[in-house]
Scaffold this motif. Structure first.
Motif, PDB file in Angstrom:
ATOM      1  N   ASP A  54       0.836  -1.205   0.000  1.00 25.86           N
ATOM      2  CA  ASP A  54       0.000   0.000   0.000  1.00 25.86           C
ATOM      3  C   ASP A  54       0.873   1.258   0.000  1.00 25.86           C
ATOM      4  OD1 ASP A  54      -2.350  -1.516   0.038  1.00 25.86           O
ATOM      5  OD2 ASP A  54      -2.443  -1.492   2.232  1.00 25.86           O
ATOM      6  N   GLU A 103       2.388   1.527  -3.423  1.00 29.04           N
ATOM      7  CA  GLU A 103       1.335   1.933  -4.369  1.00 29.04           C
ATOM      8  C   GLU A 103       1.078   3.437  -4.268  1.00 29.04           C
ATOM      9  OE1 GLU A 103      -0.630   1.157  -7.510  1.00 29.04           O
ATOM     10  OE2 GLU A 103      -0.142  -0.664  -6.389  1.00 29.04           O
ATOM     11  N   GLN A 138       1.613   6.418  -7.149  1.00 29.75           N
ATOM     12  CA  GLN A 138       0.577   7.386  -7.538  1.00 29.75           C
ATOM     13  C   GLN A 138       1.090   8.811  -7.410  1.00 29.75           C
ATOM     14  OE1 GLN A 138      -2.928   6.493  -5.230  1.00 29.75           O
ATOM     15  NE2 GLN A 138      -3.079   4.423  -6.063  1.00 29.75           N
ATOM     16  N   PHE A 145       3.759  -6.665  -8.193  1.00 32.71           N
ATOM     17  CA  PHE A 145       3.772  -5.214  -8.051  1.00 32.71           C
ATOM     18  C   PHE A 145       4.702  -4.577  -9.085  1.00 32.71           C
ATOM     19  CE2 PHE A 145       5.614  -1.306  -6.482  1.00 32.71           C
ATOM     20  CZ  PHE A 145       4.489  -0.560  -6.151  1.00 32.71           C
ATOM     21  N   HIS A 149       3.593  -2.174 -12.496  1.00 29.45           N
ATOM     22  CA  HIS A 149       4.030  -0.789 -12.684  1.00 29.45           C
ATOM     23  C   HIS A 149       5.142  -0.635 -13.715  1.00 29.45           C
ATOM     24  CE1 HIS A 149       1.497   1.002  -9.642  1.00 29.45           C
ATOM     25  NE2 HIS A 149       1.748  -0.039  -8.889  1.00 29.45           N
TER      26      HIS A 149
END
Length: 187
Positions: free
Chosen positions: A126, A129, A133, A173, A177
């Protein structure tokens, strides 16, 4: 995966994961994206050696080279944003090492440090992530060391199953990305 921009990897349906050899050879897959040309491609990589062999120095040099765009070990480092989870260091040590490695050059703006992070079972993905962003130019994340972000193993899980489960989470992950996720590990 290389034909998609970061964050655009499709969800693979079971029928898409089955293909003939002829279909594979006819497919346009694009080139592999290298963070450091011919050395470190996007995906999950593990850098391991015994303690006190200079892993953290080498990884910091890699992070600086990549954030600046230059060369690393004689290879072209493609400039991109870098997140370095220096989880066994503090600001004083990082600054001292950076000063030595930069040798009078300015520090890159796109190299971000974190000296604390939760483990995989308590929200690490998290945190990563959220970073992606907030910093979509990130092409590399280094975690120094892997052991500091490992969650607990399950009661009936073998060492192999434990390693595989955690590495798979990190690889998914990285692939999602389109980044290099570099793990530093002690032998």
């Amino acid at each position: 995966a290389a034909k998609y921009e970061a964050g655009e990897l499709p969800t693979v349906k079971s029928e898409e994961s089955t293909f003939t050899a002829r279909e594979l050879m006819a497919a346009e897959l694009g080139e592999t994206r290298y963070i450091v040309v011919d050395l470190l491609p996007q995906g999950l990589s593990l850098f391991a050696s015994p303690p006190k062999y200079g892993k953290s120095w080498l990884v910091l040099d890699l992070c600086i080279s990549t954030a600046q765009g230059g060369t690393f070990l004689g290879h072209v480092a493609n400039k991109c944003g870098v997140l370095y989870l220096a989880l066994e260091d503090g600001p004083r040590r990082l600054k001292k090492r950076m000063k030595k490695l930069l040798d009078g050059k300015p520090a890159p703006d796109n190299l971000i440090f974190k000296t604390a992070a939760p483990d995989l079972s308590n929200g690490l993905l998290d945190v990563l992530e959220m970073h992606m962003q907030q910093h979509p130019d990130t092409g590399m994340i280094a975690i120094d060391t892997l052991q500091t972000v490992r969650g607990p193993s399950s009661k009936n899980e073998s060492a192999y199953q434990y390693d595989y489960r955690e590495m798979r989470e990190l690889k998914v992950f990285a692939d999602r990305h389109g980044i290099l996720l570099l793990l530093v590990h002690h032998l």
